[in-house]
Design a protein around this motif. Structure first.
Motif, PDB file in Angstrom:
ATOM      1  N   UNK A   1       0.855  -1.186   0.000  1.00 12.78           N
ATOM      2  CA  UNK A   1       0.000   0.000   0.000  1.00 12.78           C
ATOM      3  C   UNK A   1       0.896   1.242   0.000  1.00 12.78           C
TER       4      UNK A   1
ATOM      5  N   UNK B   1       0.912  -4.227 -14.839  1.00  9.51           N
ATOM      6  CA  UNK B   1      -0.465  -3.884 -15.180  1.00  9.51           C
ATOM      7  C   UNK B   1      -0.971  -2.816 -14.218  1.00  9.51           C
TER       8      UNK B   1
ATOM      9  N   UNK C   1      -4.747  -1.736 -12.600  1.00 12.69           N
ATOM     10  CA  UNK C   1      -6.133  -2.184 -12.501  1.00 12.69           C
ATOM     11  C   UNK C   1      -6.937  -1.177 -11.691  1.00 12.69           C
TER      12      UNK C   1
ATOM     13  N   UNK D   1      -7.233  -5.917 -15.526  1.00 13.77           N
ATOM     14  CA  UNK D   1      -5.876  -5.358 -15.613  1.00 13.77           C
ATOM     15  C   UNK D   1      -5.588  -4.831 -17.019  1.00 13.77           C
TER      16      UNK D   1
ATOM     17  N   UNK E   1      -0.239  -4.093 -10.624  1.00 12.32           N
ATOM     18  CA  UNK E   1       0.041  -5.520 -10.544  1.00 12.32           C
ATOM     19  C   UNK E   1       1.272  -5.867 -11.369  1.00 12.32           C
TER      20      UNK E   1
ATOM     21  N   UNK F   1       0.523 -13.709 -11.005  1.00 12.03           N
ATOM     22  CA  UNK F   1       0.461 -12.332 -10.526  1.00 12.03           C
ATOM     23  C   UNK F   1       0.960 -12.213  -9.092  1.00 12.03           C
ATOM     24  N   UNK F   2       1.545 -11.066  -8.807  1.00  9.47           N
ATOM     25  CA  UNK F   2       1.834 -10.701  -7.441  1.00  9.47           C
ATOM     26  C   UNK F   2       0.598 -10.098  -6.788  1.00  9.47           C
ATOM     27  N   UNK F   3       0.681  -9.794  -5.491  1.00 13.51           N
ATOM     28  CA  UNK F   3      -0.494  -9.278  -4.761  1.00 13.51           C
ATOM     29  C   UNK F   3      -0.860  -7.843  -5.109  1.00 13.51           C
TER      30      UNK F   3
ATOM     31  N   UNK G   1      -1.416  -1.139  -3.914  1.00 16.82           N
ATOM     32  CA  UNK G   1      -2.594  -0.262  -3.984  1.00 16.82           C
ATOM     33  C   UNK G   1      -2.123   1.168  -3.729  1.00 16.82           C
TER      34      UNK G   1
END
Lengths: 109, 113
Positions: free
Chosen positions: B10, B35, B37, B43, B91, B104-106, B109
């Motif tokens: 985050x 990406x 999103x 994405x 992402x 994908x990674x987490x 945000x």
């Protein structure tokens, strides 16, 4: 027109129901197709590839119709754990990947 | 096998500030993707690397976004200066050469105030 289009839903279904999602793509030269699953606030994960002959994995069946340029995902005997967003993914060649906006599914007890 | 690692998870910044995101792909995966999103959307590809070469950056807003993948492993995505509209999840994904499945990674945000 978007290159990959999906019905955003949401689809609200009871446990045990059968639900189907469709996805259309605009590039007739598209080469490979996938369904990804994305749980709320999580990353997308591959659910299954979609082959011209169709393929099945347990309760999930994916179909490809190249003539009409759409792919589908059928979920039988829905479970609460199937609640997620299902992303249609198209590779147009050279590993150029395009994701649809996703279809949200809620399975209720 | 460890998955794709991203940091930070985050980030909250004020507009016009710079921000950077880091990604470590799965070991042995030559292809790396970044990406963006937005909420309720799928994405959208920003850039794709094959080893250290950026082979598709057509969707990267080059006036404020930059990316690098030195040595063909880790990658960094930078935004300078950030704008309110950049708030989204970023992402990172990786795949083996010749394979379509992306891992994908987490995500990071980002909130721009």
């Amino acid at each position: 027109r978007k290159e990959v289009e999906q019905d955003p839903g949401p689809f609200n279904v009871p446990e045990g129901a059968t639900v189907a999602f469709n996805c259309t793509y605009s590039n007739s030269a598209s080469q490979s197709f996938f369904w990804y699953r994305q749980d709320c606030r999580k990353e997308p994960k591959l659910l299954m590839s979609v082959y011209s002959s169709g393929n099945e994995d347990g309760r999930f069946t994916a179909q490809l119709n190249r003539a009409s340029q759409y792919i589908s995902l059928l979920i039988r005997d829905s479970k609460l754990s199937d609640s997620a967003t299902y992303l249609c993914v198209v590779n147009t060649g050279g590993f150029k990947t395009i994701f649809g906006a996703g279809t949200r599914l809620f399975v209720k007890a | 096998e460890a998955g794709v690692v991203q940091s930070p998870r985050y980030k909250i910044i004020e507009k016009k500030q710079p921000v950077a995101f880091w990604c470590n792909p799965i070991s042995g995966h030559n292809t790396l993707y970044w990406y963006l999103q937005n909420l309720g959307q799928g994405p959208e590809l920003l850039i794709r690397y094959e080893n250290e070469e950026a082979v598709d950056d057509s969707q990267l807003p080059k006036d404020r976004f930059s990316a690098e993948r030195l040595k063909g492993v880790d990658s960094t995505l930078k935004i300078q200066p950030a704008e309110l509209g950049d708030s989204a999840v970023y992402l990172c994904a990786s795949s083996r050469a010749g394979y379509n499945e992306q891992f994908f990674g987490p995500g990071t945000r980002l909130t721009v105030l």
